[in-house]
Design a protein around this motif. Structure first.
Motif, mmCIF file in Angstrom:
data_model
loop_
_atom_site.group_PDB
_atom_site.id
_atom_site.type_symbol
_atom_site.label_atom_id
_atom_site.label_comp_id
_atom_site.label_asym_id
_atom_site.label_seq_id
_atom_site.Cartn_x
_atom_site.Cartn_y
_atom_site.Cartn_z
ATOM 1 N N MET A 231 69.441 0.452 23.594
ATOM 2 C CA MET A 231 69.187 0.729 25.002
ATOM 3 C C MET A 231 69.623 2.134 25.417
ATOM 4 N N MET A 232 70.355 2.819 24.536
ATOM 5 C CA MET A 232 70.755 4.190 24.814
ATOM 6 C C MET A 232 69.800 5.197 24.180
ATOM 7 N N SER A 233 68.664 4.731 23.671
ATOM 8 C CA SER A 233 67.742 5.623 22.976
ATOM 9 C C SER A 233 67.183 6.697 23.910
ATOM 10 N N ARG A 234 66.865 6.324 25.137
ATOM 11 C CA ARG A 234 66.339 7.306 26.087
ATOM 12 C C ARG A 234 67.377 8.383 26.395
ATOM 13 N N THR A 235 68.609 7.967 26.565
ATOM 14 C CA THR A 235 69.676 8.932 26.804
ATOM 15 C C THR A 235 69.869 9.822 25.598
ATOM 16 N N THR A 236 69.735 9.262 24.407
ATOM 17 C CA THR A 236 69.876 10.054 23.190
ATOM 18 C C THR A 236 68.821 11.146 23.111
ATOM 19 N N VAL A 237 67.602 10.824 23.512
ATOM 20 C CA VAL A 237 66.546 11.838 23.537
ATOM 21 C C VAL A 237 66.950 12.997 24.439
ATOM 22 N N LEU A 238 67.433 12.677 25.623
ATOM 23 C CA LEU A 238 67.846 13.715 26.565
ATOM 24 C C LEU A 238 68.982 14.556 25.996
ATOM 25 N N VAL A 239 69.988 13.897 25.425
ATOM 26 C CA VAL A 239 71.155 14.615 24.904
ATOM 27 C C VAL A 239 70.753 15.528 23.747
ATOM 28 N N VAL A 240 69.934 15.037 22.846
ATOM 29 C CA VAL A 240 69.518 15.840 21.690
ATOM 30 C C VAL A 240 68.760 17.079 22.147
ATOM 31 N N VAL A 241 67.850 16.916 23.083
ATOM 32 C CA VAL A 241 67.071 18.055 23.572
ATOM 33 C C VAL A 241 67.972 19.077 24.263
ATOM 34 N N VAL A 242 68.867 18.604 25.122
ATOM 35 C CA VAL A 242 69.744 19.513 25.863
ATOM 36 C C VAL A 242 70.665 20.278 24.916
#
Length: 314
Positions: A231-242
Motif C-alpha cells: 500500500m506504500m507503493s504509490r508513495t515509493t514512486v514519489l520518493v524515488v522520483v524526488v
C-alpha cells in the motif's frame, strides 16, 4: 383559488431565479478574477522559469563566449554530438548516474524503516522528526563545508579512526572513496525528506484494514510485508522520483569538497556545466549539457513511474 395559485407560481419563479446558476456575465467576472490572481505567478514563471528554459535551448545551438556574446556562431547539433564524443563529459554523465543510483538505493530502505520507527509511539517524537528533517532545509554549502572538515586528512573522522588504531583514510582524495563520500553526504541530507514523505503515507493507511488483518491472525511481520509495503507503493514512486531528481542536481559537494577531483571521479554534470560556462567560457556547450540533463531527469522520472506503477489503485 386562481389568484392564490398564480401567486404561488410567481413566488416559486422568483425563488428558482434567485437560486439559479450564474449566467455568462458572472462566469466571465469569475474568470477575470481568477486570471487577475494568477497573473503574478504566470508572469514570474514566464520570466524566471520558462523564459530561461527557452533561452537555454536556443543557446545550445550556438558557440560563443560570455566575454563577447554578440559574436556567436550557429553550430546546429554540434554541441550535442560533442557531448557523446568528449571523454570528460561522458565520464561526468557516468559519475552523475552512479551518484543518483547510489543515493536512491541507500536512501529508500533507510527512509522507509526510519518512517516506520517514527510512526510508533516515541517520547519527544516531534523533536526527533525535526532533527531528522533539519539537514533538508540546511544550506548545501554549509553541509558540504561541514563534511569537508569531517572527512579531510586531519578531520574528526580520521582522528576517531586514529584513536582506534586505523590509519587515516583519503576520503576526499581517493578515486575509490571520494564518490562514496559524496553519496553518503547526499543520503544524509535527503534522508529527512524521504522519511517525511513515507511518514505521511504511513499515517494515511486505513487502520481498519490493519485491525482486520490482526483479527484474522496476521502477525506484525505479515501485516508489514503483505499490507504496509504494497500500500506504500504509490508513495515509493514519489520518493524515488524526488530523490533521483535531487541527486541529479548535485553541485555543492563536488564544488566545495573535491573540485571534481580526483581524476574527474566526482565531476558531476551540474559542476561540469558550471566549469564549462564560467571557467572555460563555453556557455553554448554548457547549455547543451543542461538540455541533456533535463532530458535525462524527465526520462528517468517517467521510467521510474512506469516500472514502479502497480496494478492496484489504493
Amino acid at each position: 383559488m386562481a389568484t392564490i395559485s398564480a401567486n404561488k407560481k410567481s413566488a416559486l419563479g422568483r425563488i428558482a431565479k434567485r437560486f439559479a446558476p450564474a449566467g455568462g456575465g458572472r462566469a466571465r467576472r469569475d474568470y477575470a478574477a481568477a486570471a487577475l490572481f494568477l497573473a503574478p505567478f504566470v508572469i514570474l514563471a514566464l520570466i524566471f522559469q520558462y523564459g530561461p528554459l527557452v533561452l537555454m535551448i536556443r543557446n545550445s545551438f550556438f558557440d560563443y563566449t560570455l566575454i563577447n556574446p554578440d559574436l556567436s556562431t550557429f553550430v546546429g547539433f554540434d554541441n550535442f554530438v560533442r557531448i557523446f564524443t568528449d571523454s570528460g563529459t561522458v565520464q561526468s554523465l557516468v559519475v552523475t548516474l552512479l551518484l543518483a543510483v547510489g543515493v536512491v538505493v541507500v536512501t529508500i530502505p533507510l527512509a522507509f524503516l526510519l518512517a516506520v520507527f517514527l510512526n510508533g509511539k516515541l517520547p519527544a517524537r516531534g523533536a526527533v522528526r525535526t532533527m531528522i528533517f533539519l539537514p533538508v532545509i540546511t544550506s548545501s554549502v554549509v553541509i558540504a563545508t561541514l563534511w569537508t572538515f569531517l572527512l579531510n586528512a586531519n578531520g574528526l573522522v580520521n582522528s576517531a579512526l586514529g584513536a582506534v588504531g586505523i590509519s587515516p583514510q583519503p576520503f576526499l582524495t581517493s578515486g575509490s572513496q571520494a564518490l562514496p563520500a559524496i553519496i553518503a553526504l547526499t543520503v544524509w541530507q535527503q534522508l529527512g525528506m524521504a522519511t517525511v514523505l513515507y511518514l505521511g503515507g504511513l499515517q494515511a493507511l486505513p487502520k481498519d484494514l490493519m485491525e482486520a488483518a490482526r483479527i484474522d491472525g496476521a502477525n506484525g511481520f505479515q501485516r508489514f510485508v503483505h499490507i504496509t509495503i504494497p500500500m506504500m507503493s504509490r508513495t515509493t514512486v514519489l520518493v524515488v522520483v524526488v530523490i533521483t531528481v535531487f541527486a541529479l542536481q548535485s553541485f555543492a559537494p563536488a564544488y566545495i569538497m573535491t573540485g571534481g577531483a580526483p581524476n574527474g571521479t566526482t565531476n558531476t554534470l551540474v559542476y561540469l556545466i558550471y566549469r564549462t560556462a564560467f571557467t572555460l567560457q563555453q556557455p553554448g556547450y554548457a547549455s547543451a549539457i543542461s538540455v541533456l540533463l533535463l532530458v535525462i531527469a524527465l526520462a528517468i522520472s517517467l521510467v521510474q513511474m512506469r516500472l514502479l506503477r502497480t496494478r492496484w489503485d489504493y
